[in-house]
Motif scaffolding. Structure first.
Motif: not given
Length: 130
Positions: A80-90, A92-97, A99-105
């Motif tokens: 259950e925790v694994l799925v929650k982590i996966s859902r939260g990593l990227d 949508p929207g500004l928060l997704g950018f 927490t996920f896209v900006l760190p990659l850049i």
């Protein structure tokens, strides 16, 4: 009960628990139990962990029924925790950018500026040829 749940299509990542077994002889493991985003590389490793835990449960239990219940007991929460982590990593929207896209850049920029200090991010490593 599990068969009554609707099928899981990407990008809807689900956890089938809280029980990871049906009856006395059937377990649900790997992507069937905990779908995660394929580009994080968590699916195969967690499936292998499931198999290892199931093997231990089978070796330690007095019968199959006990082993499948023990498998659920040991793996349900972590799945259950694994799925929650996966859902939260990227997200949508500004928060997704942020927490996920900006760190990659930023990882990519820092790696180009100082490759001896900053390693490439995992996604760019997966995209390399050869």
């Amino acid at each position: 009960q599990i068969a009554k749940k609707p099928p899981s299509f990407l990008p809807s990542f689900r956890f089938v628990g809280p029980r990871l077994h049906q009856g006395d002889r059937t377990v649900i493991l790997g992507d069937c139990a905990h779908t995660v985003k394929p580009y994080f590389g968590l699916g195969a490793n967690s499936a292998l962990e499931d198999v290892s835990v199931l093997g231990d449960a089978l070796n330690e239990a007095s019968d199959t029924s006990e082993a499948v219940r023990e498998f659920t007991k040991r793996r349900a929460k972590e799945s259950e925790v694994l799925v929650k982590i996966s859902r939260g990593l990227d997200r949508p929207g500004l928060l997704g950018f942020a927490t996920f896209v900006l760190p990659l850049i930023l990882d990519s920029i820092f790696n180009k500026l100082a490759p001896k200090i900053f390693a490439p991010n995992i996604i760019s490593m997966l995209q390399r040829d050869g």
